[in-house]
Design a protein around this motif. Structure first.
Motif, PDB file in Angstrom:
ATOM      1  N   SER A 158     -15.951 -28.309  32.812  1.00 29.53           N
ATOM      2  CA  SER A 158     -15.121 -29.438  32.366  1.00 29.53           C
ATOM      3  C   SER A 158     -15.962 -30.635  31.946  1.00 29.53           C
ATOM      4  CB  SER A 158     -14.141 -29.851  33.469  1.00 29.53           C
ATOM      5  OG  SER A 158     -14.844 -30.278  34.622  1.00 29.53           O
ATOM      6  N   SER A 159     -17.182 -30.739  32.516  1.00 28.37           N
ATOM      7  CA  SER A 159     -18.039 -31.877  32.171  1.00 28.37           C
ATOM      8  C   SER A 159     -19.232 -31.474  31.306  1.00 28.37           C
ATOM      9  CB  SER A 159     -18.557 -32.546  33.455  1.00 28.37           C
ATOM     10  OG  SER A 159     -19.272 -31.604  34.246  1.00 28.37           O
ATOM     11  N   ALA A 160     -19.263 -30.214  30.865  1.00 27.24           N
ATOM     12  CA  ALA A 160     -20.390 -29.730  30.063  1.00 27.24           C
ATOM     13  C   ALA A 160     -20.178 -30.072  28.592  1.00 27.24           C
ATOM     14  CB  ALA A 160     -20.541 -28.221  30.244  1.00 27.24           C
ATOM     15  N   ASP A 161     -21.267 -30.048  27.825  1.00 26.04           N
ATOM     16  CA  ASP A 161     -21.125 -30.342  26.400  1.00 26.04           C
ATOM     17  C   ASP A 161     -20.488 -29.161  25.678  1.00 26.04           C
ATOM     18  OD1 ASP A 161     -23.236 -28.541  25.129  1.00 26.04           O
ATOM     19  OD2 ASP A 161     -24.491 -29.681  26.523  1.00 26.04           O
ATOM     20  N   ARG A 162     -20.033 -29.427  24.462  1.00 25.75           N
ATOM     21  CA  ARG A 162     -19.196 -28.478  23.741  1.00 25.75           C
ATOM     22  C   ARG A 162     -19.885 -27.137  23.487  1.00 25.75           C
ATOM     23  NH1 ARG A 162     -15.828 -29.845  18.185  1.00 25.75           N
ATOM     24  NH2 ARG A 162     -14.787 -27.812  17.999  1.00 25.75           N
ATOM     25  N   ALA A 163     -21.174 -27.168  23.136  1.00 29.54           N
ATOM     26  CA  ALA A 163     -21.902 -25.928  22.824  1.00 29.54           C
ATOM     27  C   ALA A 163     -21.967 -25.010  24.042  1.00 29.54           C
ATOM     28  CB  ALA A 163     -23.307 -26.256  22.337  1.00 29.54           C
ATOM     29  N   LYS A 164     -22.201 -25.600  25.209  1.00 28.23           N
ATOM     30  CA  LYS A 164     -22.298 -24.798  26.424  1.00 28.23           C
ATOM     31  C   LYS A 164     -20.924 -24.284  26.856  1.00 28.23           C
ATOM     32  CE  LYS A 164     -26.590 -26.813  28.139  1.00 28.23           C
ATOM     33  NZ  LYS A 164     -27.288 -27.494  29.237  1.00 28.23           N
ATOM     34  N   VAL A 165     -19.899 -25.092  26.646  1.00 25.58           N
ATOM     35  CA  VAL A 165     -18.535 -24.658  26.962  1.00 25.58           C
ATOM     36  C   VAL A 165     -18.143 -23.465  26.099  1.00 25.58           C
ATOM     37  CG1 VAL A 165     -16.100 -25.310  26.825  1.00 25.58           C
ATOM     38  CG2 VAL A 165     -17.750 -26.889  27.809  1.00 25.58           C
ATOM     39  N   GLU A 166     -18.551 -23.500  24.838  1.00 27.51           N
ATOM     40  CA  GLU A 166     -18.238 -22.398  23.930  1.00 27.51           C
ATOM     41  C   GLU A 166     -18.870 -21.096  24.408  1.00 27.51           C
ATOM     42  OE1 GLU A 166     -18.773 -21.122  19.223  1.00 27.51           O
ATOM     43  OE2 GLU A 166     -19.347 -23.127  19.898  1.00 27.51           O
ATOM     44  N   PHE A 167     -20.120 -21.171  24.875  1.00 32.58           N
ATOM     45  CA  PHE A 167     -20.795 -19.975  25.390  1.00 32.58           C
ATOM     46  C   PHE A 167     -20.058 -19.403  26.592  1.00 32.58           C
ATOM     47  CE2 PHE A 167     -23.569 -18.597  28.894  1.00 32.58           C
ATOM     48  CZ  PHE A 167     -24.013 -17.385  28.375  1.00 32.58           C
ATOM     49  N   ILE A 168     -19.720 -20.263  27.550  1.00 33.20           N
ATOM     50  CA  ILE A 168     -19.062 -19.781  28.774  1.00 33.20           C
ATOM     51  C   ILE A 168     -17.659 -19.258  28.461  1.00 33.20           C
ATOM     52  CG2 ILE A 168     -18.241 -20.464  31.059  1.00 33.20           C
ATOM     53  CD1 ILE A 168     -20.568 -22.455  31.162  1.00 33.20           C
ATOM     54  N   SER A 169     -16.981 -19.871  27.498  1.00 37.04           N
ATOM     55  CA  SER A 169     -15.661 -19.371  27.085  1.00 37.04           C
ATOM     56  C   SER A 169     -15.765 -17.966  26.512  1.00 37.04           C
ATOM     57  CB  SER A 169     -15.040 -20.316  26.051  1.00 37.04           C
ATOM     58  OG  SER A 169     -14.842 -21.594  26.601  1.00 37.04           O
ATOM     59  N   ARG A 170     -16.811 -17.735  25.709  1.00 37.86           N
ATOM     60  CA  ARG A 170     -17.049 -16.392  25.164  1.00 37.86           C
ATOM     61  C   ARG A 170     -17.322 -15.412  26.300  1.00 37.86           C
ATOM     62  NH1 ARG A 170     -21.684 -16.360  20.922  1.00 37.86           N
ATOM     63  NH2 ARG A 170     -21.147 -14.134  20.957  1.00 37.86           N
ATOM     64  N   TRP A 171     -18.099 -15.861  27.287  1.00 41.69           N
ATOM     65  CA  TRP A 171     -18.404 -14.988  28.427  1.00 41.69           C
ATOM     66  C   TRP A 171     -17.119 -14.610  29.168  1.00 41.69           C
ATOM     67  CZ3 TRP A 171     -17.769 -14.138  33.474  1.00 41.69           C
ATOM     68  CH2 TRP A 171     -18.641 -13.259  34.099  1.00 41.69           C
ATOM     69  N   LEU A 172     -16.269 -15.604  29.428  1.00 38.63           N
ATOM     70  CA  LEU A 172     -15.023 -15.350  30.157  1.00 38.63           C
ATOM     71  C   LEU A 172     -14.125 -14.373  29.418  1.00 38.63           C
ATOM     72  CD1 LEU A 172     -14.177 -18.959  31.393  1.00 38.63           C
ATOM     73  CD2 LEU A 172     -14.757 -17.008  32.836  1.00 38.63           C
ATOM     74  N   ALA A 173     -14.151 -14.432  28.089  1.00 40.36           N
ATOM     75  CA  ALA A 173     -13.303 -13.547  27.280  1.00 40.36           C
ATOM     76  C   ALA A 173     -13.846 -12.133  27.198  1.00 40.36           C
ATOM     77  CB  ALA A 173     -13.150 -14.118  25.875  1.00 40.36           C
ATOM     78  N   GLY A 174     -15.081 -11.923  27.670  1.00 41.14           N
ATOM     79  CA  GLY A 174     -15.682 -10.588  27.585  1.00 41.14           C
ATOM     80  C   GLY A 174     -16.211 -10.277  26.204  1.00 41.14           C
ATOM     81  N   ASP A 175     -16.711 -11.320  25.519  1.00 43.49           N
ATOM     82  CA  ASP A 175     -17.296 -11.111  24.205  1.00 43.49           C
ATOM     83  C   ASP A 175     -18.739 -10.632  24.381  1.00 43.49           C
ATOM     84  OD1 ASP A 175     -17.668 -11.050  21.521  1.00 43.49           O
ATOM     85  OD2 ASP A 175     -17.560 -13.207  21.195  1.00 43.49           O
ATOM     86  N   ILE A 176     -19.116  -9.573  23.664  1.00 42.56           N
ATOM     87  CA  ILE A 176     -20.492  -9.074  23.746  1.00 42.56           C
ATOM     88  C   ILE A 176     -21.389 -10.101  23.065  1.00 42.56           C
ATOM     89  CG2 ILE A 176     -22.045  -7.151  23.241  1.00 42.56           C
ATOM     90  CD1 ILE A 176     -19.722  -6.298  24.987  1.00 42.56           C
TER      91      ILE A 176
END
Length: 335
Positions: free
Chosen positions: A175-193
């Protein structure tokens, strides 16, 4: 002793699965935003491609293909071990919280422990393993009773609780991370290779090469443990030691897989069940089938997901969940 006809049946199933993996791999390589025709695959692999063809095949699609197959195999084997250890058909590293533990550790490592890019790739599976191991130990302790031993149903409930709590904690982290890092973790949560370069293959491969043979070697121990603690002790097995070793193998496989493939659930649930249906419940027979089934399932999910709703596609984890969630409900209703 395993009946010769059963061995022949297993070999036939393995041959069919190999064929499916090869066929799906070819489709995975030729389909996509950038066209690479079927008749050019072999020439490019033999070094006769132009710059664009070499880049598409060797820099983008081939490493992703290998990572997807290896991750699917690792998740399937991890699920097979966990189901046998807990004597619970609903056990899966994604469902019982091990993947979430690995993901939370990955998020912490990614957000707060900056390291050189070259080291990051190889340290990532170690961070995931640490998070997954701590989570697995806590789940085991909360599910264990000194009188009755490990309670399979309680393990699933505790695991789901841990998974939910860790997912919530990860949301707080980002919630307090910058946008680029949030995008990476969101991809991880979705199970994106997301680990699609050769260094990620090199980071994942040692875990597979060490833990896969170790699990096959321990197949007979799993057969004995499945009979119950009393029988296992009666034949002279050091139950806690064997359970600890097998748990480490399962956690290591799941952590290594999800560190480069994202939070993918249900592969470890479905692949062992499919394998047992095809060849029976003896570990020496169904584990190789489950491993190949897991590799093919994740590869098929990634191939389909990547090529619908282009150009973005759908994450492999979401595609697996579309099939896996109803399958999970079916298993619950029949247990």
């Amino acid at each position: 002793m395993i009946h010769p006809e059963t061995i022949k049946k297993q070999r036939l199933i393995i041959l069919i699965l190999f064929s499916l993996i090869i066929l799906t791999s070819v489709l995975n390589l030729v389909l996509g935003n950038s066209i690479l025709s079927l008749d050019r695959i072999l020439p490019v692999l033999m070094g006769e491609g132009n710059f664009n063809e070499n880049f598409i095949l060797f820099s983008i699609r081939l490493p992703r293909l290998i990572i997807t197959i290896l991750a699917g195999m690792a998740l399937a084997l991890s699920g097979s071990i966990l189901q046998e250890l807990t004597r619970n058909d609903l056990a899966d590293p994604g469902i019982i919280g091990i993947n979430s533990g690995a993901g939370f550790a990955v998020a912490l490592f990614f957000l707060y422990f900056p390291v050189e890019a070259g080291k990051f790739i190889f340290l990532l599976p170690l961070a995931a393993f640490a998070g997954a191991l701590v989570t697995a130990i806590l789940i085991y302790l909360f599910s264990y009773s000194s009188k009755t031993g490990l309670k399979p149903v309680k393990l699933i409930l505790v695991g789901v609780g841990f998974s939910t709590a860790l997912s919530g904690a990860m949301m707080v982290l980002i919630s307090s991370a910058d946008r680029a890092k949030v995008e990476f973790i969101s991809r991880w949560l979705a199970g994106d290779i997301w680990g699609t370069d050769w260094p990620f293959v090199l980071a994942l491969l040692p875990w597979i090469l060490i833990l896969l043979p170790s699990a096959f070697y321990k197949a007979n121990s799993l057969n004995i443990l499945a009979l119950g603690n009393e029988v296992s002790v009666g034949v002279g097995m050091k139950v806690k030691k064997e359970q600890g070793i097998l748990l480490l193998i399962a956690v290591g496989l799941a952590a290594a897989a999800v560190s480069v493939s994202g939070g993918i659930a249900f592969i470890g649930l479905m692949a062992p069940h499919i394998a047992k249906t095809l060849i029976g419940k003896r570990n020496q027979l169904f584990i190789p089938v489950a491993v190949l089934t897991g590799g093919w399932l994740l590869l098929a999910a990634d191939t389909v997901g990547r090529n619908i709703f282009q150009p973005e596609g759908i994450a492999a984890g979401i595609m697996v969940a579309v099939i896996g969630a109803p399958y999970f409900v079916y298993l619950i209703s029949n247990n």
